[in-house]
Design a protein around this motif. Sequence first.
Motif, PDB file in Angstrom:
ATOM      1  N   TRP A   1     -22.980 -36.150   8.822  1.00  0.00           N
ATOM      2  CA  TRP A   1     -22.181 -37.381   8.797  1.00  0.00           C
ATOM      3  C   TRP A   1     -22.531 -38.290   7.633  1.00  0.00           C
ATOM      4  CZ3 TRP A   1     -22.750 -39.030  14.658  1.00  0.00           C
ATOM      5  CH2 TRP A   1     -21.944 -38.194  15.451  1.00  0.00           C
TER       6      TRP A   1
ATOM      7  N   ASP B   1     -21.452 -47.597  10.890  1.00  0.00           N
ATOM      8  CA  ASP B   1     -21.666 -47.049  12.223  1.00  0.00           C
ATOM      9  C   ASP B   1     -22.664 -47.856  13.044  1.00  0.00           C
ATOM     10  OD1 ASP B   1     -19.896 -45.058  11.527  1.00  0.00           O
ATOM     11  OD2 ASP B   1     -21.448 -43.640  10.932  1.00  0.00           O
TER      12      ASP B   1
ATOM     13  N   ASN C   1     -22.168 -45.929   5.005  1.00  0.00           N
ATOM     14  CA  ASN C   1     -21.816 -45.265   6.263  1.00  0.00           C
ATOM     15  C   ASN C   1     -22.691 -45.753   7.409  1.00  0.00           C
ATOM     16  OD1 ASN C   1     -19.934 -43.788   4.839  1.00  0.00           O
ATOM     17  ND2 ASN C   1     -21.160 -41.931   4.733  1.00  0.00           N
TER      18      ASN C   1
ATOM     19  N   ARG D   1     -16.373 -38.260  11.548  1.00  0.00           N
ATOM     20  CA  ARG D   1     -17.415 -38.632  10.596  1.00  0.00           C
ATOM     21  C   ARG D   1     -17.899 -37.460   9.752  1.00  0.00           C
ATOM     22  NH1 ARG D   1     -20.792 -42.155  14.921  1.00  0.00           N
ATOM     23  NH2 ARG D   1     -19.664 -40.692  16.269  1.00  0.00           N
TER      24      ARG D   1
END
Length: 831
Positions: free
Chosen positions: A486, A175, A171, A521
């Motif tokens: 998130w 991002d 993740n 998210r």
Amino acid sequence: MKSTRPVTKNPATAASALCRWLLPAAAPVAGVLLCAAAVPAAKAPPKGKAVSRPTPQPPSEAARFKQDVNALVDKYCVSCHNGKAASADLALDGASLKNPNSVLKQRAIWEKVSMAVGAGHMPPPGLPAPTRAQRDRLVAYIDGVLTKADCELNDPGRVTMRRLNRAEYNNTVRDLLGVGLRAADDFPSDDVGYGFDNIGDVLTISPLLMEKYLAAGAKIARAAIRAPEDLLAPAVWEGPKLADAGGGDAPYGSEGRALFSNGEVGVEYTFPVPGTYILRARAWAQQAGPDPARLTLRLGGRDIRTFDIRAREPRSAQAVEVKVEVQPARTERFAAAFINDYFDDTNPDKRLRGDRNLYIEGLEIEGPVDVPKESLKITAPPTEAQTRLFAPGEGIADETQRARKILAAFARRAYRRAVTPAEVDRLVGVWNVARKHGESFERGMQLAVTAALVSPNFLFRVEAETGKTRDLNDFELASRLSYFLWGSTPDDELLRTAEQGKLKNPVVLKAQARRMLKDPRSRALTDNFAGQWLQLRKLERVTPDTGTFPGFDESLRAAMRQETELFFNAVVREDRPITEFLDSNWTFLNERLARHYGNTTVRGDGFRKVTLSGGRRGGVLTHASVLTLTSNPTRTSPVKRGKWVLDNLLNTPPPPAPPGVAQLPDDEEKKEALSGTLRQRLEQHRKDPACASCHQRMDPIGFGLENFDAVGAWRLKDGDSPVDASGTLPDGRSFQGPAELRKTLLGMKGQFTKAFTEKLLTYALGRGIESTDRCNIDAMAAHVAKTQYRFSAVVESIVTSEPFRKRRGEPAPAAAPAGKKVAQAAAEGPR
């Protein structure tokens, strides 16, 4: 002899005192009469005047302990829990347990007593037991003493510095750079602690994982930044990359492809620019006949050159190559072909008998080998990620200053905090190594980004150790918040808020949390928290018997999981009450799952929100996903289902089964001595005293779900017998069927709220819950109850709590003597 009678001057008081002195010696009735006669009636107060009475004083601490705890333990518990042979190795007859101070001094013992007595599973069934009110007073006293001590201690706990787990790594890369690579999928599995895989105490780093970090960092940097040198890097196909290239599986010891008759192994390749390329292949052969095996390299269907292959084993595979001109740039098929198959098992000459086969170990294309890098740069346009990454350096003419500006901005986001000039200098130094060796600006940036991605500042969530209990700084708080909600790095808004020093403000912190919950998210809470809290990840490993349940297939398995994930995500995104996990009148269905549930109104593969009716289903407990993963392959398991509820919804897990206690075998094994329906067999099994105390808590809950078979479909019969879905909990509450069970659990929403809050706090902190967290959890649960049990209220209460916003310091180790330091430094050598 001196008299021991009480002496007083007031006649009424004297009579009363004399009565108290004589009463123990007198016969009961005579004593009462004597007292009644001796004590004059109280004088009535004047009319209209209030009577003044002394305020009753609460019993002392020692008196409460003696009455509410000791008396019950002595009466109901000590008969089994005494001496060296105490039941469950829990002795309650020691003198040290007879005073109130023991509640704190021997906390572990009294916590077990409180839990066992409060839950109603001690004393065991059939033995004398205290009333519900007596149980409540015992629990209130013990828990009250412990909670008071914990609240006064006010310890926020300490989180071990921990690395990113696999999900967080993927993740964060997504991002941070906008790259869809899931490089961490190739990492070793993360260990699990306290039910989650983000617990600092168990997230270790092995030498293998370090190697994976290095490889992943380089791969991610190349995917994010396109350098001219990348066009010159050889394209290689070997092992799994050749799996779809043709041929058959090679024999043991080879990862290549086998050609047992004339044919080819080939791949499609896009030549980026016109120029000269080198085509290569590595091969070996099983020789037979008068000639060696022959291999022809082909491009676009044209034979380029043929080679004799004389190697006879994979470890000594023969490499062959040829240069070709490619004009213009295009996509072509590159192949290695076997052209002289041979088979003869009847030839009179034994030397000519045999089977000739060719084995391709790898293919490779290198080039172009004659194009200047400046030309390549024109043909290597930047990726979208590269454009975003290089944006801070736009308009800066000096190359070094441009690199510094780009890397400073990147490091701030990668390290999730403000970076120092020295840290930027190190990254610029890595970039400069490439430039000094004549490589491109982009190649230098690839190396610098790789260096950042293998830095502890990226791989670890670092919180400074000061040796004292302290508030987290704004950047540390931003990281906790973003990885909680998130499972990823803070975004620009959160980092700006941290830079401005505003995140410590509870109002700002809650506002950021609400914003982040609405962001897509926040799906990470579904994937990573719900997937582990509800144990959905285990669904992939469940294997219902298809002979018993022929309707079960992979599409149904996927639909089961998606229903629960969509349900949890809806509670988060729509800020619904967490009590809907216990019971609700809605869910998400597609046609496949709806048909499994007996619903004929839903059409199509897409999921949609559906209103439930009839009382059969509601909440996650009646989802087919949960019902399937808590069943055995051929039958339901009331024990597993009951244990799942105790573990995950009420946070009161039963202890492991005692050693030597056998499990109830599956029906097809035909080995059990027990007989009757599953419920009857479990009731017989529960007659064993070693099993009864836990099974009386688990089994009734599981019985309430017996209308659902082992894959979550509704049923009215278990074999040939009607389903009996009734149950009675240890505290006496009874229910009939899943609808009443859900209502019973909903009546325990206070306990569920504490349990859910504790699970989510564990996930948010990355550590196990300690006794000192009890006070904070109680306060959080009370806040959630006052706000209609909204999911956002749980999150807000967590992010503004002491454990989330603070950390306990670890005292610095004692300084070593000067001589010892010198010896240690000498042993370690220069750094």
